[in-house]
Design a protein around this motif. Structure first.
Motif, PDB file in Angstrom:
ATOM      1  N   MET A 147       0.984  -1.132   0.016  1.00  0.00           N
ATOM      2  CA  MET A 147       0.180  -0.030  -0.054  1.00  0.00           C
ATOM      3  C   MET A 147       0.974   1.295   0.048  1.00  0.00           C
ATOM      4  O   MET A 147       0.535   2.237  -0.867  1.00  0.00           O
ATOM      5  N   SER A 148       1.935   1.269   1.027  1.00  0.00           N
ATOM      6  CA  SER A 148       2.613   2.561   0.931  1.00  0.00           C
ATOM      7  C   SER A 148       4.258   1.925   1.504  1.00  0.00           C
ATOM      8  O   SER A 148       4.216   1.102   2.322  1.00  0.00           O
ATOM      9  N   VAL A 149       5.005   2.884   0.908  1.00  0.00           N
ATOM     10  CA  VAL A 149       6.532   2.607   1.535  1.00  0.00           C
ATOM     11  C   VAL A 149       7.083   3.811   2.010  1.00  0.00           C
ATOM     12  O   VAL A 149       6.725   4.968   1.363  1.00  0.00           O
ATOM     13  N   VAL A 150       7.721   3.895   2.884  1.00  0.00           N
ATOM     14  CA  VAL A 150       8.308   5.208   3.662  1.00  0.00           C
ATOM     15  C   VAL A 150      10.104   4.831   3.909  1.00  0.00           C
ATOM     16  O   VAL A 150      10.360   4.093   4.550  1.00  0.00           O
ATOM     17  N   PHE A 151      10.819   5.462   2.807  1.00  0.00           N
ATOM     18  CA  PHE A 151      12.133   5.426   2.685  1.00  0.00           C
ATOM     19  C   PHE A 151      12.907   6.658   3.181  1.00  0.00           C
ATOM     20  O   PHE A 151      12.888   7.364   2.623  1.00  0.00           O
ATOM     21  N   ARG A 152      13.641   6.337   4.348  1.00  0.00           N
ATOM     22  CA  ARG A 152      14.585   7.429   4.717  1.00  0.00           C
ATOM     23  C   ARG A 152      16.138   7.096   4.615  1.00  0.00           C
ATOM     24  O   ARG A 152      16.373   5.955   5.012  1.00  0.00           O
ATOM     25  N   ASP A 153      16.790   7.816   3.979  1.00  0.00           N
ATOM     26  CA  ASP A 153      18.167   7.586   3.814  1.00  0.00           C
ATOM     27  C   ASP A 153      19.119   8.929   4.294  1.00  0.00           C
ATOM     28  O   ASP A 153      19.011   9.819   3.902  1.00  0.00           O
ATOM     29  N   ASP A 154      19.878   8.543   5.470  1.00  0.00           N
ATOM     30  CA  ASP A 154      20.861   9.782   5.912  1.00  0.00           C
ATOM     31  C   ASP A 154      22.228   9.404   5.981  1.00  0.00           C
ATOM     32  O   ASP A 154      22.547   8.376   6.382  1.00  0.00           O
TER      33      ASP A 154
END
Ligand SMILES: NC(=O)c1ccc[n+]([C@@H]2O[C@H](COP(=O)([O-])OP(=O)(O)OC[C@H]3O[C@@H](n4cnc5c(N)ncnc54)[C@H](O)[C@@H]3O)[C@@H](O)[C@H]2O)c1
Length: 346
Positions: A147-154
């Motif tokens: 349904m949804s994806v939250v991708f954080r890269d730091d």
């Protein structure tokens, strides 16, 4: 007569060349470290001492002496070096990003296809156990649709610390900032996990004083499947913090999270089931249970060179991630308007 041992040459003797030399050494592949060229002579000599590769005085001298080549220079050099290697019919491994922009990346891939050489790209996360497990969890029909994806890269701006590469602050050599240089991996993973993207909206920002090097990129992605995702990529100054990704994928009947880059933990919860977390060494057991054999991508490249069969992930795979990055930059340039993305192989 096919070579029994592949004589491998390195163009560039920096951070990632050292990583590949180490991966080759631990792979048990039938490869010998045949040479290195880097205009930074000290680097070439250090690499030679550490890995046994002979220092060559020029690109041409190196290409004359090897059966396969790793292109590990800063990004702006990839296109012409790949072109020269391909013109000689040499199998090649090229680092990501392929080039500083989509036009050059497209030319680079065309030169490799014209030559018909075995080719592989450094999209190394496709072989990371944690990323393989996420792919298996998402692809499992029990999960339902994404349904949804939250991708954080730091990451800290990689001109300091273990990267120490001033070229990453120079748009002429790096192309652009955190989205192209670092999060091209993430764009590739998003399609690898969740299927084709059809449209993007993006914003970029720049806090550091490096012209053309965005240090924040945020994208909103529409997937063909109906899923929606976001990607946030940041280059900050917290040098004590390692490069880290955090991803949450919400499927109809399963929640999946990846924390950290390579070794997890990977967490998930299925409707009606307990919360599960797997990390480190346990990842291999979990993958084995699912019939997935992790591989050493550098060893796999040498095996492909020896057998003359296609290697993966190949340069065309990386070109698709360039198409997505380019769409994000075009959207950002117009203040975040949607940009349609044509179909591509994933
Ligand atoms: N796959 C990954 O996860 C990953 C990680 C880091 C870097 N990279 C990519 O690898 C490439 C190199 O990055 P790095 O961190 O190793 O940089 P680096 O600065 O440590 O090393 C790059 C080296 O290339 C040399 N060089 C420049 N032009 C050359 C030429 N014409 N011929 C031979 N050598 C030349 C430089 O002198 C330098 O020593 C970049 O494209 C980067 O985006 C990929």
């Amino acid at each position: 007569v096919p070579a029994v041992t592949v004589r491998v040459g390195f163009l560039g003797a920096g951070f990632i060349a050292t990583y590949h030399a180490w991966m080759l050494a631990t792979s048990g592949a039938a490869a010998s470290m045949a040479g290195v060229f880097d205009p930074d002579r000290d680097r070439a000599e250090r690499f030679s001492r550490d890995h046994g590769a002979r220092v060559h005085p020029s690109v041409e001298a190196l290409l004359d002496a090897v059966d396969a080549v790793y292109v590990c220079t800063w990004t702006s050099e990839h296109r012409h070096l790949v072109g020269e290697a391909a013109a000689r019919g040499l199998p090649l491994f090229c680092e990501k990003p392929l080039a500083t922009d989509l036009a050059d990346a497209t030319d680079l891939v065309a030169s490799v296809h014209r030559a018909g050489v075995v080719n592989q790209v450094g999209l190394v996360l496709r072989d990371a156990p944690a990323c393989l497990l996420v792919r298996s969890l998402v692809g499992d029909p029990d999960a339902g649709r994404v349904m949804s994806v939250v991708f954080r890269d730091d990451q800290y701006l990689p001109v300091e610390g273990m990267y120490g590469s001033t070229w990453r602050a120079d748009a002429a050599r790096a192309g652009s900032g955190t989205l192209l240089e670092h999060s091209i991996h993430d764009l590739d993973l998003l399609e690898w996990w969740c299927g084709p993207v059809t449209s993007v909206c993006a914003r970029t920002a720049q806090f550091h004083p490096h012209e053309g090097i965005e240090d924040v990129a945020v994208g909103l992605l529409a997937f063909e499947s109906g899923a929606t995702g976001s990607l946030t990529s940041v280059w900050h100054d917290v040098v004590e913090r390692p490069s880290l990704r955090r991803v949450e994928i919400f499927c109809e009947r399963r929640w999946i999270a990846l924390e950290g880059d390579l070794t997890g933990p990977v967490r998930w919860q299925q409707r009606g089931g307990p919360a599960v977390a797997v990390e480190g060494e346990e990842l291999s057991d979990e993958l084995a249970r699912r019939g997935i054999a992790p591989r050493n991508p550098d060893g796999a490249f040498i095996a492909a060179v020896l057998s003359g069969t296609p290697a993966s992930p190949d340069l065309a795979t990386a070109l698709r991630a360039h198409v997505l990055a380019d769409a994000c930059y075009r959207s950002a340039a117009s203040g975040g308007a949607p940009v349609e993305v044509g179909h591509g192989a994933t």
